[in-house]
Scaffold this motif. Structure first.
Motif, mmCIF file in Angstrom:
data_model
loop_
_atom_site.group_PDB
_atom_site.id
_atom_site.type_symbol
_atom_site.label_atom_id
_atom_site.label_comp_id
_atom_site.label_asym_id
_atom_site.label_seq_id
_atom_site.Cartn_x
_atom_site.Cartn_y
_atom_site.Cartn_z
ATOM 1 N N GLY A 78 67.766 70.637 103.660
ATOM 2 C CA GLY A 78 68.158 69.584 104.275
ATOM 3 C C GLY A 78 69.498 70.260 105.689
ATOM 4 N N SER A 79 69.915 71.145 105.260
ATOM 5 C CA SER A 79 71.044 72.015 106.251
ATOM 6 C C SER A 79 70.081 72.463 106.772
ATOM 7 C CB SER A 79 72.117 72.759 105.751
ATOM 8 O OG SER A 79 70.925 73.611 104.688
ATOM 9 N N ARG A 82 68.864 69.972 109.526
ATOM 10 C CA ARG A 82 70.273 69.831 110.533
ATOM 11 C C ARG A 82 70.292 70.810 111.798
ATOM 12 N NH1 ARG A 82 71.668 68.173 105.454
ATOM 13 N NH2 ARG A 82 73.891 69.926 105.774
ATOM 14 N N THR A 150 70.243 62.023 106.772
ATOM 15 C CA THR A 150 69.965 61.411 105.825
ATOM 16 C C THR A 150 69.488 63.565 105.305
ATOM 17 O OG1 THR A 150 67.546 61.323 106.363
ATOM 18 C CG2 THR A 150 69.463 59.063 106.000
ATOM 19 N N ALA A 151 69.458 64.296 106.115
ATOM 20 C CA ALA A 151 68.480 65.621 105.084
ATOM 21 C C ALA A 151 69.985 66.279 104.170
ATOM 22 C CB ALA A 151 68.680 66.124 106.461
ATOM 23 N N THR A 152 69.501 66.271 102.583
ATOM 24 C CA THR A 152 70.888 66.613 102.148
ATOM 25 C C THR A 152 69.620 68.411 100.685
ATOM 26 O OG1 THR A 152 69.998 64.766 100.531
ATOM 27 C CG2 THR A 152 72.104 64.620 102.553
ATOM 28 N N ASP A 154 67.884 69.946 99.107
ATOM 29 C CA ASP A 154 65.923 70.591 99.421
ATOM 30 C C ASP A 154 65.414 69.208 99.652
ATOM 31 O OD1 ASP A 154 66.100 73.173 98.604
ATOM 32 O OD2 ASP A 154 66.680 73.592 97.087
ATOM 33 N N ARG A 155 65.598 68.039 99.720
ATOM 34 C CA ARG A 155 64.488 67.007 99.911
ATOM 35 C C ARG A 155 64.579 66.989 101.291
ATOM 36 N NH1 ARG A 155 68.193 65.838 96.344
ATOM 37 N NH2 ARG A 155 69.501 64.797 97.703
ATOM 38 N N GLY A 156 65.669 67.739 102.039
ATOM 39 C CA GLY A 156 65.501 67.789 103.684
ATOM 40 C C GLY A 156 64.888 65.772 104.319
ATOM 41 N N ALA A 157 64.078 65.822 104.393
ATOM 42 C CA ALA A 157 64.000 63.705 105.615
ATOM 43 C C ALA A 157 63.238 63.255 104.727
ATOM 44 C CB ALA A 157 62.805 64.069 106.560
#
Length: 192
Positions: A78-79, A82, A150-152, A154-157
């Motif tokens: 997720g990071s 971003r 909403t990207a957090t 290891d789930r990404g999008a």
């Protein structure tokens, strides 16, 4: 159509071997993944690096690509998403195709099919494998801010895509690509 390669992972399940540096066909895996985006129709191509970023820059030929460092790479995909979307903001790109460094079975043909699904700034499309959503994923520029928010972890999008499933175009790619990940030592046999 920009390309965004997420290549920051530290390979935790690979004993700390950064995935970008795994050997594939005699070169670092990151080179193959970046070239796949370009050959699939993405230009420019941006790469988000993290674990061993300096070593990746030294060992891989990344000439012609835009490189970005994610200092928070250990926080998960997720990071990195971003960082990549922030780098693209204001770039003039209408959309971005996001791909992962650890999926060497996904080639330019799958990227090109996803690129072809672009239908405007609100576009939302994903490769599918026997009907199941996978990578690469296309995000129209109008969606970038909401996706980044909403990207957090290891789930990404993933959460964004689930919430907006009714707007998502699935592009079947099982006949041209294999969506396996290189995550564990056993998976290394898939590299050439």
């Amino acid at each position: 159509m920009a390309g965004l390669l997420l290549a920051a992972g530290g390979g935790r399940r690979l004993g700390g071997r950064p995935k970008a540096l795994l050997d594939h066909r005699g070169r670092p895996l990151v080179e193959h993944a970046a070239r796949t985006l370009r050959e699939g129709g993405c230009d420019p191509v941006h790469l988000v690096l993290g674990a061993a970023a300096d070593e990746v820059r030294e060992r891989a030929d990344l000439t012609g690509y835009h490189l970005w460092d994610n200092p928070d790479w250990a926080d998960g995909m997720g990071s990195s998403l971003r960082v990549g979307l922030a780098a693209l903001a204001g770039s003039g790109a209408d959309a971005v195709v996001v791909s992962l460094v650890d999926q060497p079975g996904i080639g330019a043909a799958a990227v090109a099919r996803v690129v072809a699904a672009y239908d405007g700034s609100h576009a939302l499309a994903s490769a599918a494998y026997d009907g199941r959503r996978g990578h690469p994923v296309l995000f129209g520029a109008a969606r970038w801010a909401d996706i980044a928010a909403t990207a957090t972890g290891d789930r990404g999008a993933r959460a964004y895509l689930r919430t907006h499933a009714d707007a998502l175009t699935l592009v079947e790619c099982a006949d041209v690509a294999a969506p396996y990940d290189i995550d564990t030592p056993e998976d290394l046999r898939r590299l050439e």
